[in-house]
Design a protein around this motif. Sequence first.
Motif, mmCIF file in Angstrom:
data_model
loop_
_atom_site.group_PDB
_atom_site.id
_atom_site.type_symbol
_atom_site.label_atom_id
_atom_site.label_comp_id
_atom_site.label_asym_id
_atom_site.label_seq_id
_atom_site.Cartn_x
_atom_site.Cartn_y
_atom_site.Cartn_z
ATOM 1 N N ARG A 195 41.776 -2.106 51.223
ATOM 2 C CA ARG A 195 40.789 -1.928 52.283
ATOM 3 C C ARG A 195 40.083 -0.599 52.044
ATOM 4 O O ARG A 195 40.719 0.401 51.692
ATOM 5 C CB ARG A 195 41.436 -1.933 53.667
ATOM 6 N N CYS A 217 37.122 -5.272 52.401
ATOM 7 C CA CYS A 217 38.162 -5.436 51.375
ATOM 8 C C CYS A 217 37.534 -5.805 50.032
ATOM 9 O O CYS A 217 36.479 -6.460 49.973
ATOM 10 C CB CYS A 217 39.142 -6.535 51.779
ATOM 11 N N GLN A 264 42.079 -7.201 56.937
ATOM 12 C CA GLN A 264 43.384 -6.958 56.315
ATOM 13 C C GLN A 264 43.331 -7.451 54.870
ATOM 14 O O GLN A 264 43.036 -8.616 54.632
ATOM 15 C CB GLN A 264 44.487 -7.706 57.075
#
Length: 322
Positions: free
Chosen positions: A33, A122, A26
Amino acid sequence: LIAIVLDRQPSGTRRLRLGQDHADPQPPPGEVRIRTSLAGICNTDLEIVQGYAGFEGVLGHEFVGVVDLAEDPALLGQRVVGEINVPCGTCPTCCANRPTHCPDRTALGIRGRDGVLAEYFCLPARNLHLVPEGIPDRVAVFTEPLAAACEILEQVHVRPTDRVVVLGDGKLGLLVAQVLALTGCELTVLGHHAAKLAILARQGIPTQVGDDGLAASADVVVECTGRAEGFDLARRLVRPRGMLVLKSTCHDLVQTDLSRLVVDEIHVVGSRCGPFSAALRLLSQGLIDVTSLVEAEYALGDALLALEHAGRRGALKVLVRS
Ligand SMILES: [Zn+2]
Ligand SMILES: [Zn+2]
């Protein structure tokens, strides 16, 4: 989710494994992402598995992917590559505009940050560069190593009249040679593999197997062998007051006579990450042949095999498709 994870065992040894239940990452504020489309395996990854940088986590830093979660809706669905260093942005080094040397930085798949050999990862939005439509994934995935090759010209003034020797016909050496050839310098590339040197010869770049007949007369020598012995050969080929550029992150310790550097007044320059915008420009103009460097492509589920393949002696670029 699938990811290639490097664990440190209680005994201190490292174990590389295919994780099947990796958590869905996340993005924290400011980050996006990315769904990995294609990842490249580089020698740094192989060195990390051997213990370089003391890294634990998801391996991999060369990628092209698609943004699938972002605060900025304009980024959603964009095909991107990304700079691998994530600086703090506030320390004296960052304020002096040396962000790739921020002491508190993380680096994708290298230092304190999970990498790209996974379905998702990420990265801060500001690290991203959009990939122009004309550049296919198999070309765009070379942006990071090509940027590293371009970094040499950020650091060293290579004149069109300079004699330049590139040592090594591996993945990085072949990119470095093509970038340096654009300066018009008198370039020779030394390697061990006729088939790999032929990729350069096709572009009119002079190559040689072995170092026979070469004198200590190069203005600039770029060491890309990835081997500890490369440094000593590089030192022997550079002229007094010449420039020695080191590109390999080699885990082995180098044995050499440093007094030769003193007597000959050699400049030694370490060289790492470089400008993505320039690399993308070279790729979109078709000035660098990268597709000849692709040796194999594996599915993410077979990435352990891909890493084994990349570690074979003389292997060129191995790609992993998600
Ligand atoms: Zn790399
Ligand atoms: Zn900083």
